[in-house]
Scaffold this active site. Structure first.
Site, short mmCIF file in Angstrom:
data_model
loop_
_atom_site.label_atom_id
_atom_site.label_comp_id
_atom_site.label_asym_id
_atom_site.label_seq_id
_atom_site.Cartn_x
_atom_site.Cartn_y
_atom_site.Cartn_z
N SER A 141 3.60 0.05 8.70
CA SER A 141 2.98 -1.31 8.53
C SER A 141 3.46 -1.96 9.53
O SER A 141 4.55 -1.87 10.02
CB SER A 141 3.15 -1.84 7.21
N HIS A 185 -7.52 -5.24 -2.10
CA HIS A 185 -8.28 -6.08 -1.57
C HIS A 185 -9.22 -6.89 -2.67
O HIS A 185 -9.89 -6.17 -3.45
CB HIS A 185 -9.37 -6.06 -0.59
#
Length: 263
Positions: free
Chosen positions: A236, A46
């Site tokens: 995921s 991130h």
């Protein structure tokens, strides 16, 4: 929350804060433990991780990733050996922003040990709670407003007590100890977190996870059936598919796109 990462109350400190602030607190805790340490993070981490490194003026090295988005431990090994004189501070992703990739924590730890970094020379921060404090990690941060669904941006930072104590200070007029960056916090966020966690419970979240995974596999299979390239990482719920040529379609559906990687 601590029960999910195998910690007991005397061993850790849990702070409710903003999600971005939780990441910054994680980086700050690492910097305080190793002031001269180098932060290693995969290129698909991130953006707030790299922003925090700039804010704290830390040395930061971006590590290459595999096609899946997972950290490339061969490149990680090479970069560790180039900086053996500096402690290693590692950001481990449990679901990257774009591909939902999960870094192999055990392989990261093994790579550190094989390159001569003992447990007194590295600090691992994990972003998301699919980890255990039974392993040599220092802290974990997780969002409260994404999957949990709190109506305001928030997050939780869990840190080993020995590391949290390096950041926290007694504030006399508050009659409490503060371990946050901002000092002030939204009092409503922990109420919403508590309410949601207690209302849904472990089994409730488990069912939601299973439903999201089923939907993700259905979407991936449907895209493949339509001749559209798509990928889905294990564990995921993020399906990555070819970038549509129609920019209006992207704007209408607010489709997260990543032109730099051809997605």
């Amino acid at each position: 929350m601590g029960n999910c990462v195998a910690v007991r109350e005397p061993d850790s400190d849990e702070e409710e804060t903003g999600e971005g602030e939780a990441r910054m607190a994680g980086v700050l805790a690492r910097r305080e433990v190793f002031p001269d340490g180098i932060l290693y993070a995969s290129r698909e981490s991130h953006y707030s991780v790299f922003k925090a490194a700039r804010m704290y003026r830390m040395g930061c090295i971006k590590v290459n990733t595999l096609t899946s988005g997972e950290i490339d431990c061969a490149d990680f090994r090479t970069k560790l050996l180039q900086n053996k004189d500096k402690p290693a501070i590692i950001n481990v992703n449990i679901g990257t922003t774009v591909k939902g990739a999960v870094d192999d924590l055990d392989l990261v730890i093994r790579t550190l040990e094989e390159t001569g970094f003992g447990r007194d020379r590295f600090y691992i921060h994990s972003m998301a709670p699919k980890v255990s404090f039974k392993k040599p990690i220092g802290s974990v941060s997780v969002s409260g407003h994404k999957f949990v669904g709190c109506p305001m941006p928030c997050g939780v930072q869990i840190t080993r007590l020995e590391h949290s104590n390096t950041l926290s200070r007694n504030v006399e007029y508050l009659a409490s100890r503060d371990a946050t960056i901002m000092g002030s916090r939204d009092g409503h966020a922990p109420i919403f977190l508590w309410y949601t966690l207690n209302r849904k419970g472990y089994r409730g979240f488990q069912k939601e996870v299973q439903k999201c995974l089923r939907n993700a596999h259905y979407l991936k299979d449907s895209l493949h059936a339509a001749g559209i390239g798509a990928m889905l990482n294990e564990l995921s719920s993020t399906v990555v598919f070819e970038r549509p040529h129609d920019e209006e379609f992207i704007r209408k559906w607010q489709a997260g796109s990543w032109r730099a990687k051809g997605i």
